[in-house]
Design an enzyme around this catalytic site. Structure first.
Site, PDB file in Angstrom:
ATOM      1  CG  ASP A  46      -1.558  -1.307   1.531  1.00  0.00           C
ATOM      2  OD1 ASP A  46      -1.870  -2.038   0.579  1.00  0.00           O
ATOM      3  OD2 ASP A  46      -1.741  -1.623   2.726  1.00  0.00           O
ATOM      4  CD  GLU A  77      -8.192  -3.268  -0.773  1.00  0.00           C
ATOM      5  OE1 GLU A  77      -8.888  -3.485   0.238  1.00  0.00           O
ATOM      6  OE2 GLU A  77      -7.166  -3.922  -1.040  1.00  0.00           O
TER       7      GLU A  77
END
Length: 708
Positions: free
Chosen positions: A414, A582
């Site tokens: 991420d 997401e």
């Protein structure tokens, strides 16, 4: 479609691509006989991943040829593809205008004539875009008075018509005194060189050389006497395929050489200055074994083919029996990757998955303008006859087959990159202790971790959260550095006076909101209003947007609006009840808002990136029909996604993301970087496009990151 091919298609759906990219080749149970004792070993170098969904039949169904073989494909100047192959004793060409998706019906180049087969063709596009088709007349035993030879025809209309046949060379009447396998190239000077295997000079022995003819007038006339360019006494040099290495001003051709037992791929090379002034004999330094990993002398590995990518790497194919019954009729196609010098060929892969009692023969390769690789073969794997099939592949970036890891790979999932005062800062998911940070001046050389607290920019205990430190975003607002992040499946914001921290909160608490929420991204609109994009965990991972207070102290939870959820097939490839969207990032471009997001569970190899657009930061959002724009299809690395978009020092957009550790393992996830840009569309919104060849794995000299 036969049962075997149906099974192969199904295998692709459930993961055959992983096996192929790792070069796995298991002999099936069909076919009796001794299996060659040398298994296909794995190489540490670059390798090609083959996309089984692109498996396409090239030869015509309608023409119903009983035998097709020896295929070659080239890409023409207008980007169309032209294929040439043997068909029932003649030579035909076919055309594709959709990069190999569909093929035209065949056009005849040369027909079988009075017991003479026209065989082993090759096609060459010249600088003036005319085409030359070379082929090899081969008389049958009862074709009295007919000789083996090398012929050529020309096309000035892209392969629609073929005219002006010339006989370039004639060999003997008998098979054992014939000539074979013409293959040509054009040099920068304009000279055309056609190479062929020639045993006409060896009527009393089982020997063969590689001969050369030249043309300096675009194929109108040719030298009369062949020059011998390679010959190993007592052996048979055969099946030459030439290549000009432009950056090295060097010429090289691949051959099969049986000087040490069964045929093996060898390379013969010369400089432009030498230009084949003397033949490469057995002891010549210009003759080298092609493969970096030696194959046992007894194993068959013949019919090599050589090409070069636009990025410099060379690729070599051959038909081999490693791991199979050691007879040519059971060989399959192998492909290895070499360097820009056409040396050090390794990283062996097998493009076509075939039963043990079938074969892939007389194969070739072509490289398209975008560096897509096409493997083409004559195979009996899918029918009761030999047919022409093709498949597409891409060269894996980095040094990986099983893994893209390098010695000092940065393991951040991420990831996000923040540019401040000419320095780039890299953050991401990495530890239950907080967030590590790395720095770089050029996006290539990274130092770290450099965080203020033992490498950490934010440490547990100095801000909200006890575990699950995920997906940070760092930005600067009114002279203060902010970090929005996830911990304990809640969202918090901490501040600092430096991008390396320490990021802290005076009161350790999350932002307002109901339920579990992750993956924050703070966006400032043109009027300065802040919005928090984030993910709520409710019947799936759903992306929401919530206006924020002007001082960034909290969100306005009562105004939360859903943006998107996982509703499209590419967003939920495993068809789970909990669809995932997401990792939102939002930018404004030409009065249009672009929401870049990832879909699928992060452990899914199909984890990928798409985008949606809106006229307002609050939506409604229209998903781009061409998504995903980043996936394993582009980069051939599993799990590519959940990153952040930023502008580099030159003002160009870059997208930092993570990929899986390897083709078989998810964690620790690896940080990578790719270029991304807007592409103008006439009368429509600009498209956001990733640069497929630009993915870089991020490394540092002292990477010591603990994965959660």
């Amino acid at each position: 479609m036969n049962l075997y091919l149906q099974s192969l298609r199904a295998l692709c759906v459930v993961g055959a691509l992983i096996l192929i990219s790792c070069g796995i080749n298991k002999a099936g149970s069909e076919g009796a006989g001794k299996v060659a004792g040398e298994a296909v070993k794995q190489d540490a170098g670059k390798r090609i991943v083959w996309d089984q969904s692109t498996l396409t039949k090239v030869s015509s169904v309608k023409a119903n040829h009983r035998y097709t073989s020896y295929p070659r494909i080239i890409q023409l100047y207008d980007q169309s593809l032209l294929g040439i192959y043997e068909a029932d004793g003649g030579v035909v060409t076919v055309k594709s205008r959709d990069l190999g998706g569909t093929w035209s019906e065949p056009i005849t180049v040369a027909l079988r004539d009075s017991g003479v087969n026209m065989a082993v063709p090759d096609v060459l596009e010249l600088k003036d875009h005319t085409l030359l088709a070379f082929y090899n007349p081969r008389p049958s035993k009862n074709a009295t008075g007919k000789r083996f030879g090398i012929r050529v025809k020309k096309s000035a209309d892209g392969g629609i018509t073929w005219k002006d046949e010339q006989l370039l060379y004639e060999a003997g009447y008998k098979f054992e005194n014939g000539c074979w396998e013409p293959s040509a190239m054009q040099l920068p000077s304009g000279e055309i060189q056609v190479f062929f295997a020639n045993e006409a000079e060896y009527t009393q022995s089982n020997e063969q050389n590689i001969s050369l003819l030249r043309s300096k007038d675009n194929g109108l006339s040719w030298t009369k006497k062949p020059e011998t360019v390679s010959f190993r006494k007592g052996s048979r040099d055969g099946m030459p395929v030439p290549l000009f290495l432009d950056k090295r001003k060097e010429m090289v051709f691949a051959i099969e050489d049986n000087g040490f037992g069964n045929f093996k791929p060898y390379l013969i090379r010369n400089t432009i200055k030498e230009n084949w002034a003397s033949p490469a004999d057995a002891s010549s330094e210009n003759r080298t074994y092609a493969l970096s990993e030696k194959i046992a002398d007894s194993i068959y590995a013949g019919s090599p083919y050589l090409r070069q990518l636009g990025t410099g790497e060379t690729i070599l194919s051959y038909q081999g029996t490693e791991g199979r019954t050691n007879k040519m009729q059971f060989a399959d196609m192998k492909v290895v990757v070499g360097d820009g010098q056409a040396r050090n060929f390794g990283g062996k892969t097998t493009p076509f998955i075939i039963p043990a009692n079938k074969s892939c023969l007389w194969n070739s390769l072509t490289v398209l303008g975008d560096n897509t690789i096409i493997a083409v073969t004559a195979t009996n794997a899918y029918a009761d006859r030999s047919e022409i099939w093709m498949i597409k592949g891409r060269l894996l970036p980095g040094e990986a087959g099983q893994s893209v890891m390098k010695k000092d790979t940065i393991f951040l999932a991420d990831p996000t990159i923040f540019l401040d005062k000419e320095t780039y800062y890299l953050y991401g998911t990495s530890s239950e202790k907080g967030f590590l940070v790395y720095e770089s001046s050029d996006l290539k050389n990274w130092k770290g971790p450099v965080g203020a607290n033992k490498g950490f920019a934010l440490s547990k205990g100095e801000s909200f959260g006890t575990k699950g430190f995920w997906a940070p975003q760092v930005f600067k607002h009114k002279g203060i550095y902010y970090m929005a992040y996830t911990a304990d499946e809640q969202i918090a914001i901490a501040t600092s006076n430096s991008p390396i921290g320490p990021f802290k909160q005076e009161v350790l608490k999350p932002l307002s909101g109901t339920g579990n929420q992750i993956d924050p991204f703070v966006f400032f609109d043109k009027d300065g209003k802040p919005y928090m994009y984030h993910v709520k965990l409710q019947k799936g991972n759903r992306i929401f947007v919530t206006p924020m207070k002007a001082d960034l102290s909290d969100v306005l939870p009562e105004a939360a609006t859903e943006c998107i959820s996982g509703t499209l097939p590419w967003e939920n490839t495993e068809n789970t009840e909990w669809a995932v969207t997401e990792g939102p990032t939002v930018i404004r471009h030409k009065d249009l808002y672009y929401l870049i997001y990832s879909a699928n569970d992060f452990r899914n190899k199909d984890y990928a990136v798409g985008y949606a657009t809106s006229d307002s930061p609050l939506g409604p959002w229209r998903k781009f029909e061409g998504s995903p724009i980043i996936s394993r299809k582009q980069f051939h690395l599993n799990g590519s996604g959940h990153g952040d978009l930023f502008k580099d020092k030159s003002g160009n957009y870059q997208y930092v993301l993570h990929v899986h550790r390897s083709q078989t393992k998810v964690s620790p996830r690896i940080s990578g970087l790719t270029g991304i840009k807007f592409k103008k569309q006439n009368g429509q919104a600009d498209l956001l496009v990733a640069e497929e060849s630009s993915l870089k794995i991020l490394v540092t000299d002292n990477s010591k990151v603990a994965e959660k």
